[in-house]
Design an enzyme around this catalytic site. Structure first.
Site, PDB file in Angstrom:
ATOM      1  N   HIS A   7     108.217 -20.435  32.684  1.00 23.11           N
ATOM      2  CA  HIS A   7     108.566 -20.744  34.072  1.00 23.11           C
ATOM      3  C   HIS A   7     109.326 -22.078  34.167  1.00 23.11           C
ATOM      4  O   HIS A   7     110.441 -22.143  34.704  1.00 23.11           O
ATOM      5  CB  HIS A   7     107.287 -20.796  34.917  1.00 23.11           C
ATOM      6  CG  HIS A   7     107.496 -21.205  36.343  1.00 23.11           C
ATOM      7  ND1 HIS A   7     107.587 -20.301  37.375  1.00 23.11           N
ATOM      8  CD2 HIS A   7     107.653 -22.424  36.917  1.00 23.11           C
ATOM      9  CE1 HIS A   7     107.787 -20.937  38.516  1.00 23.11           C
ATOM     10  NE2 HIS A   7     107.819 -22.237  38.264  1.00 23.11           N
ATOM     11  N   GLU A   8     108.708 -23.125  33.624  1.00 26.73           N
ATOM     12  CA  GLU A   8     109.358 -24.449  33.703  1.00 26.73           C
ATOM     13  C   GLU A   8     110.655 -24.440  32.893  1.00 26.73           C
ATOM     14  O   GLU A   8     111.622 -25.122  33.258  1.00 26.73           O
ATOM     15  CB  GLU A   8     108.415 -25.549  33.214  1.00 26.73           C
ATOM     16  CG  GLU A   8     107.051 -25.634  33.928  1.00 26.73           C
ATOM     17  CD  GLU A   8     107.139 -25.807  35.441  1.00 26.73           C
ATOM     18  OE1 GLU A   8     108.158 -26.310  35.928  1.00 26.73           O
ATOM     19  OE2 GLU A   8     106.170 -25.396  36.133  1.00 26.73           O
ATOM     20  N   HIS A  24     113.458 -23.494  35.114  1.00 23.48           N
ATOM     21  CA  HIS A  24     113.939 -24.658  35.884  1.00 23.48           C
ATOM     22  C   HIS A  24     114.836 -25.535  35.007  1.00 23.48           C
ATOM     23  O   HIS A  24     115.891 -25.995  35.437  1.00 23.48           O
ATOM     24  CB  HIS A  24     112.755 -25.521  36.343  1.00 23.48           C
ATOM     25  CG  HIS A  24     111.967 -24.952  37.482  1.00 23.48           C
ATOM     26  ND1 HIS A  24     112.528 -24.633  38.692  1.00 23.48           N
ATOM     27  CD2 HIS A  24     110.638 -24.679  37.609  1.00 23.48           C
ATOM     28  CE1 HIS A  24     111.581 -24.185  39.521  1.00 23.48           C
ATOM     29  NE2 HIS A  24     110.426 -24.191  38.875  1.00 23.48           N
ATOM     30  N   GLU A  50     113.370 -21.807  42.159  1.00 22.88           N
ATOM     31  CA  GLU A  50     112.266 -20.896  41.849  1.00 22.88           C
ATOM     32  C   GLU A  50     112.785 -19.516  41.457  1.00 22.88           C
ATOM     33  O   GLU A  50     112.142 -18.797  40.699  1.00 22.88           O
ATOM     34  CB  GLU A  50     111.285 -20.814  43.020  1.00 22.88           C
ATOM     35  CG  GLU A  50     110.462 -22.086  43.229  1.00 22.88           C
ATOM     36  CD  GLU A  50     109.610 -22.462  42.015  1.00 22.88           C
ATOM     37  OE1 GLU A  50     109.159 -21.565  41.285  1.00 22.88           O
ATOM     38  OE2 GLU A  50     109.422 -23.676  41.800  1.00 22.88           O
TER      39      GLU A  50
END
Lengths: 510, 510
Positions: free
Chosen positions: A275-276, A279, A305
């Site tokens: 997830h990160e 980003h 997101e």
């Protein structure tokens, strides 16, 4: 001849003004960079007792940056450049537009209040860091009250005529309103809730093997492998360890992601890294030339997101990618996963369960966790509940939407860091981002064999598509404009809802 | 009446000036704090590719701080306060004196050169971080050349009439000259070299059990225990991990020590924690009221090293303290040390050996490592050798003083970080500090039963004595003044040399 001369002079003045604005932005960048590192250090390495000093330093730097952002030099430059708007390049126009918006907003906030707020956010975050492990909301509550009061006051200074909460929704996702948000969540609720009911009535998926003894060293090794698979350049992106995972970027040459390793659960950290990492990829791929200006960053929280959740779920929880990862996971965690089939692993990482912690939530129930927060934020800003009532309201909404109640605030209203630094209005962007991502996936499939990429663990074509359509632009286009360019049709949550329905119908044999 | 009124007015002006100076110092403190955190983050968490951006940010902050330290407000305040010197408290006088000295020096350095130097030091440190693990001096050399050139130029700006190297000696240890330094090292050489010869001719001590498999987790646990034994408050002091251990402090409420864990050697990290812990204790115990002014820090590098080396050697390598630690070490490293006696352990951690790495050096040969660096620094500043010749000169001097030659620059001239950020003239303070410490120990023994403290692992009386005589004063007294107050006789290296002779005569049965 006279005209030409004047034209020439004006050109020179214009070039000088651009150069001056560049220099001023570089200087402001340095202050933001320093404050970012102070924040990151505070969340990772700093001793607990250092928060007050850090808050004071933040206040001094924040005040200095405020003076630059609102000072006469900035005002003159922006006035001059705006007067020559037609002569600017597209990028320059957008930079001026964004700075003018910031300036107009900042000028509404008294300087000393701005500095005090920066200090308050640092102290409040420290209080949250102290409160969460102790599961003691009373440590955090007095700070949170001040944070909300400050955020309301600031919103009122800037836009006295609109609802303060709507002001912040628009801050994180320009163009978003309470009405749009309500409609979006209503659309989700209408299909997710019945789908979840059918899933809950079906035969449950076994994920028991995902809990057990997962040595931290092997988990750290898995993070390294994931970073490599995602093609994240470690020279410009580090992984730290914090209570709550996050990504922060100082420039495209210095991005930090963090994760939290749980010794009894490898999947939690694995998906937080993916997830990160999403980003991070966005921030690592903005244009080089925009490194020190306002364009060199992701354009909105919803878009951000959309990228992180794209990697986490649309890629990371796809059958292809899980099948690709399976042999690696079995090798790293031989004792726990040695005998688990690809299919069992795929189903396990997609197991639906009404649970307590947002960051651990499955793809289907995730938006319900967001709805709880959205409801509470709306009520706090409308003075319908007080800070002291948050734990009670949190537990009530979890029971209503998910049918579960936290046994302590650590797993309840203290679980997220967002409110501690005043990030109200941020949460809806997680759900919006998921929906944006599903519509992007549909577009991507027109030209990229996404299934093959996932199955082979070759994410280069996926990265390339996202870089071409989204990352490289940074803030050049407004979110809605960018999405229109990508989708060529209006944003529609049905892509997301169709995707969820197809996926979970198959997994649960509905 | 008129006189009284004027007097009253003057008092008020004075109070206002003090308040303004306090505020200005707080602001400067914030910039130093931010730069300190950027440096610490660069050495610990930052990705390798982030150095250039960090350097630019450092330059912006450094320039802003320079403008505060040399700006008209500071000049006016210091002029006014100096004119009222007699009306100031002792602390205020010392603060004004120190700021005037800084101001006089800073005003000699052109602002843009000051900012460029700050950027250079950050880049140079990054180059050293890259060069050392690769043992490639050519990566670091071009930066080091620029660093030395800058340091020479700055010294010349400030004190054009004195030797640039002597200027820096005086910076780290006010009052120190080349002549005093030469004399000090000559005194050491005269007794250490023959003592070492006798030790080398004696029966050697067995320390083979200190090399082996020392799990990092147990080493980290040992660090935690040592911090507790030293009574270091972890709320205000963290431990990080870096290539080269160091201590940095932002305030007395935020001190960081770092260490390096080697999987095959537990003693290296153990003594680096005790050493850096000594630095930390000094910084953690300056006066609360001096938190934001120039007094709230250790007074000189020599005094600082006197504290760190006091804990590392005079306490940490004493028979009593090693005996106290022995059962803990045997429990943590059962496989390696389970069968080792207290006496064998004491002798092993005090084993003398002419070796290559300063930070791993024993107490007796340590000053010879310092002498190598002192000689090279003198020659570099006198243009007697070039940067390119450092490796060769380093290896020659190691052969001459210690009889050993590094096989690669990682264990040779790239081993220390000091030169990378321009800390020339710092090294002699390690040797001076050791000698100060021995004389302090002699004084401390007059009122404290040091042996009993060490044997019982109860360091409170030792901490209390050092706090009473040294730590609490911060920079209030100049180093020589402080030492005179502590010793009541002039500083004399014979205490150190007597101590070494007694200790190693006993250990080696000379």
């Amino acid at each position: 001849m006279n005209l030409l001369k004047n034209g020439g002079l004006c050109q020179m003045e214009l070039a000088q003004a651009i150069t001056k604005l560049d220099a001023l932005q570089r200087k402001m960048f340095a202050y933001n960079h320093a404050m970012g590192v102070l924040y990151y250090d505070g969340a990772t390495a700093a001793p607990a007792g250092s928060a007050a000093n850090r808050g004071e330093t933040m206040a001094v730097l924040s005040e200095a940056e405020y003076l630059m952002a609102t000072g006469p030099e900035m005002i003159d430059l922006l006035d001059f450049l705006y007067a020559h708007n037609d002569e600017l390049t597209q990028k320059q126009r957008r930079i001026v537009e964004m700075l003018r918006k910031d300036l107009a907003e900042l000028r509404c906030i008294p300087q000393e209040e701005y500095a005090a707020a920066s200090k308050l956010m640092a102290e409040s975050t420290a209080a949250w860091h102290e409160a969460k492990p102790r599961s003691d909301f009373s440590i955090f509550a007095p700070y949170l009250e001040k944070v909300i009061e400050t955020k309301k006051r600031f919103a009122h200074y800037v836009k006295p005529d609109i609802d303060p909460y709507e002001y912040y929704l628009d801050t994180y996702e320009p163009g978003l309103t309470r009405r749009k948000c309500d409609e979006f969540f209503a659309a989700l609720r209408a299909r997710v809730v019945p789908l979840l009911k059918r899933v809950q009535a079906a035969r449950q998926v076994d994920a028991s093997f995902l809990t057990g003894d997962f040595p931290l060293e092997a988990q750290r090794k898995l993070s390294d492998e994931l970073m490599e698979i995602m093609r994240i350049d470690r020279s410009f992106c580090s992984i730290g360890e914090t209570e709550h995972p996050f990504t922060t970027n100082f420039t495209k040459r210095d991005v930090r992601i963090t994760t939290h390793y749980y010794p009894d659960n490898a999947v939690s950290s694995m998906y937080s890294v993916i997830h990160e990492g999403g980003h991070a990829l966005y921030e690592l791929h903005t244009a080089d030339e925009d490194m020190y200006n306002g364009l060199g960053s992701g354009v909105s929280m919803g878009l951000h997101e959309s990228q992180s959740r794209f990697y986490e779920n649309l890629v990371g929880r796809s059958r292809g990618f899980v099948t690709f990862l399976a042999p690696r996971l079995r090798a790293l965690f031989l004792q726990q996963l040695g005998g688990v089939s690809d299919d069992a692993l795929y189903r396990a990482v997609n197991r639906c369960e009404a649970s307590l912690v947002r960051t651990e939530a499955d793809e289907l129930t995730y938006s319900l966790h967001i709805m709880v927060r959205y409801e509470i934020e709306k009520k706090l800003f409308a003075d319908e509940i007080s800070v002291a009532e948050i734990p009670q309201e949190w537990n009530r909404l979890y029971q209503e939407y998910l049918g579960v109640t936290p046994s302590c605030d650590r797993d309840g209203c203290l679980q997220d860091s967002h409110w501690s630094d005043g990030s109200f209005g941020y949460f809806p962007s997680y759900a919006l981002g998921s929906a944006y991502g599903a519509q992007m996936l549909a577009r991507m499939r027109e030209t990229v064999d996404v299934d093959a990429c996932e199955k082979n663990g070759d994410l280069a074509p996926i990265n390339a598509w996202l870089c071409e359509h989204i990352w490289q632009y940074g803030c050049l286009y407004k979110p809605a404009e960018l999405l229109e360019r990508v989708f060529e049709t209006p944003f529609d949550p049905k892509y997301y809802l169709d995707y969820l329905e197809t996926k979970f119908t198959e997994i649960y044999g509905l």
